[in-house]
Structure formats: structure tokens, C-alpha cells
Write a protein that holds these residues in place. Structure first.
Motif, PDB file in Angstrom:
ATOM      1  N   ALA A  53       0.775  -1.089  -0.090  1.00  0.00           N
ATOM      2  CA  ALA A  53       0.011   0.033  -0.113  1.00  0.00           C
ATOM      3  C   ALA A  53       0.825   1.193  -0.072  1.00  0.00           C
ATOM      4  O   ALA A  53       2.017   1.215   0.320  1.00  0.00           O
ATOM      5  CB  ALA A  53      -0.999   0.059   1.346  1.00  0.00           C
ATOM      6  N   VAL A  54       0.270   2.497  -0.322  1.00  0.00           N
ATOM      7  CA  VAL A  54       0.862   3.743  -0.262  1.00  0.00           C
ATOM      8  C   VAL A  54       0.730   4.221   1.035  1.00  0.00           C
ATOM      9  O   VAL A  54      -0.614   4.231   1.528  1.00  0.00           O
ATOM     10  CB  VAL A  54       0.220   4.638  -1.299  1.00  0.00           C
ATOM     11  N   ASN A  55       1.632   4.440   1.775  1.00  0.00           N
ATOM     12  CA  ASN A  55       1.638   4.751   3.286  1.00  0.00           C
ATOM     13  C   ASN A  55       1.571   6.284   3.477  1.00  0.00           C
ATOM     14  O   ASN A  55       2.677   6.876   3.189  1.00  0.00           O
ATOM     15  CB  ASN A  55       2.496   4.098   4.214  1.00  0.00           C
ATOM     16  N   TRP A  56       0.115   6.750   3.803  1.00  0.00           N
ATOM     17  CA  TRP A  56       0.373   8.212   4.156  1.00  0.00           C
ATOM     18  C   TRP A  56      -0.475   8.252   5.369  1.00  0.00           C
ATOM     19  O   TRP A  56      -0.779   9.689   5.541  1.00  0.00           O
ATOM     20  CB  TRP A  56      -0.525   8.777   3.022  1.00  0.00           C
ATOM     21  N   GLU A  57      -0.205   7.598   6.367  1.00  0.00           N
ATOM     22  CA  GLU A  57      -0.710   7.760   7.672  1.00  0.00           C
ATOM     23  C   GLU A  57      -0.293   8.904   8.331  1.00  0.00           C
ATOM     24  O   GLU A  57      -0.720   9.835   9.001  1.00  0.00           O
ATOM     25  CB  GLU A  57      -0.473   6.616   8.516  1.00  0.00           C
ATOM     26  N   SER A  58       1.296   9.264   8.045  1.00  0.00           N
ATOM     27  CA  SER A  58       1.882  10.208   8.857  1.00  0.00           C
ATOM     28  C   SER A  58       1.306  11.592   8.388  1.00  0.00           C
ATOM     29  O   SER A  58       1.401  12.726   9.203  1.00  0.00           O
ATOM     30  CB  SER A  58       3.175  10.216   8.584  1.00  0.00           C
ATOM     31  N   SER A  59       0.581  11.661   7.301  1.00  0.00           N
ATOM     32  CA  SER A  59       0.026  13.160   6.778  1.00  0.00           C
ATOM     33  C   SER A  59      -1.582  13.203   7.092  1.00  0.00           C
ATOM     34  O   SER A  59      -2.004  14.199   6.983  1.00  0.00           O
ATOM     35  CB  SER A  59       0.205  13.257   5.257  1.00  0.00           C
ATOM     36  N   LEU A  60      -2.006  12.183   7.917  1.00  0.00           N
ATOM     37  CA  LEU A  60      -3.431  12.113   8.224  1.00  0.00           C
ATOM     38  C   LEU A  60      -3.558  13.031   9.418  1.00  0.00           C
ATOM     39  O   LEU A  60      -3.015  12.867  10.459  1.00  0.00           O
ATOM     40  CB  LEU A  60      -4.072  10.695   8.537  1.00  0.00           C
ATOM     41  N   ARG A  61      -4.664  13.665   9.472  1.00  0.00           N
ATOM     42  CA  ARG A  61      -5.040  14.450  10.612  1.00  0.00           C
ATOM     43  C   ARG A  61      -6.216  13.706  11.279  1.00  0.00           C
ATOM     44  O   ARG A  61      -7.047  12.943  10.527  1.00  0.00           O
ATOM     45  CB  ARG A  61      -5.383  15.947  10.367  1.00  0.00           C
ATOM     46  N   PRO A  62      -6.479  13.738  12.503  1.00  0.00           N
ATOM     47  CA  PRO A  62      -7.719  12.939  13.224  1.00  0.00           C
ATOM     48  C   PRO A  62      -9.103  13.415  12.860  1.00  0.00           C
ATOM     49  O   PRO A  62      -9.737  13.837  13.836  1.00  0.00           O
ATOM     50  CB  PRO A  62      -7.267  12.943  14.633  1.00  0.00           C
TER      51      PRO A  62
END
Ligand code: RTP
Length: 148
Positions: free
Chosen positions: A135-144
Motif C-alpha cells: 500500500a501507499v502509506n500516508w498515515e503520517s500526513s493524516l489529521r484526526p
């Protein structure tokens, strides 16, 4: 975060339902973590549906899946496997509730627009088959906004 494999089948692509399907998963609050338009060959389709190889509809199912391009996707989020199946609706569109993708857009079991993994274990297998690079991991850019 749980991941699932979702595929818009050739009829869904040809009928212009890709945007609608993506929209439903996005609006629910799931995260798109992989997507590609691809035409798979017979061997690949048989591998994806290997568990159904003894079914009488296996040959026609494989013909259907290789008949045109499909959109393969990875979606992530809380309970995305089970909830994704609810968004999709029952396998046979005659039994899919209105408001589900198959309930709203399909009438035939052999042209039911979309596939979704039926368990976390199968999701892992299917993601490994369709997305060998993961997968493309973009969790670090997610806001809650959605998840705590
Ligand atoms: P899918 O794997 O595509 O998400 O579908 P499913 O779990 O809801 O259903 P499954 O039993 O795994 O069947 C896979 C696909 O095979 C086609 N099918 N045709 N002619 C028939 O009786 C029949 N039954 C199933 C459907 O396209 C189904 O989605």
C-alpha cells in the motif's frame, strides 16, 4: 489500520461507476491506499478466484473478469473489510439492499460491478497478489478528522 482489497469489475468500469464507487468509500471515512487500472490475464484471474475453481460458474466468472479493464484498490480504516462488504451489498443483486452498490447499480449476479475481500486473511492474500509493492502509506500526513 485494517486494509481490504476492492476491485471495480469490467462492467463497473465500462458503465462509468468508478467515481461513484470511490466516492462512497471516501465519504464513509475510509482511506484510499492503492489504485490501478489494469487488464488481467486468465492465469491471474484464475489465481484471484482459486477458491471458487470447483464452482460451475468459475469459467464464466474468469471470462467476465478478463473481458475488460478493472480498477484494483486498497482501502484502509476501522473494520473496513466487514463494512466494505456492507457498502457493496449481497453477492446476488436481487438480494442486495437498496443503498448498497450492488443494490443500486446491478441486477445480475454475473455482472455485479464490484468485488471486496470477505475476510482480513483474504484481504492480505489479495493485496499481496494485486499490489506486490504494498500500500501507499500516508498515515503520517493524516489529521484526526475521522479516527481517534
Ligand atoms: P466477490 O468475491 O466478487 O466480492 O463476490 P462475493 O464474495 O460476494 O461472491 P463469491 O461467492 O465469492 O463469488 C464471486 C463472484 O462470482 C460470481 N458469481 N456468479 N452465477 C452464479 O451463480 C455466481 N455466483 C457468484 C459473482 O460475480 C460473484 O461476485
Amino acid at each position: 489500520m485494517e486494509h481490504t482489497f476492492i476491485m471495480v469489475k469490467p462492467d463497473g468500469v465500462q458503465r462509468g461507476l468508478v467515481g461513484e464507487i470511490i466516492s462512497r468509500f471516501e465519504k464513509k471515512g475510509f482511506y484510499l491506499k492503492g489504485m490501478k487500472l489494469m487488464k488481467v490475464d486468465r492465469k491471474f484471474a484464475e489465481k484471484h478466484y482459486a477458491d471458487l475453481s470447483a464452482k460451475p460458474f468459475f469459467k464464466s466468472l474468469v471470462e467476465y473478469i478478463i473481458s475488460g479493464p478493472v480498477v484494483a484498490m486498497i482501502w484502509a480504516g476501522k473494520n473496513v473489510v466487514t463494512t466494505g462488504r456492507k457498502i457493496i451489498g449481497a453477492t446476488n443483486p436481487s438480494e442486495s439492499a437498496p443503498g448498497t452498490i450492488r443494490g443500486d447499480f446491478a441486477v445480475e449476479v454475473g455482472r455485479n460491478v464490484i468485488h471486496g475481500s470477505d475476510s482480513v486473511e483474504n484481504a492480505k492474500k489479495e493485496i499481496a497478489l494485486w499490489f506486490p509493492d504494498g500500500a501507499v502509506n500516508w498515515e503520517s500526513s493524516l489529521r484526526p478528522w475521522i479516527s481517534e
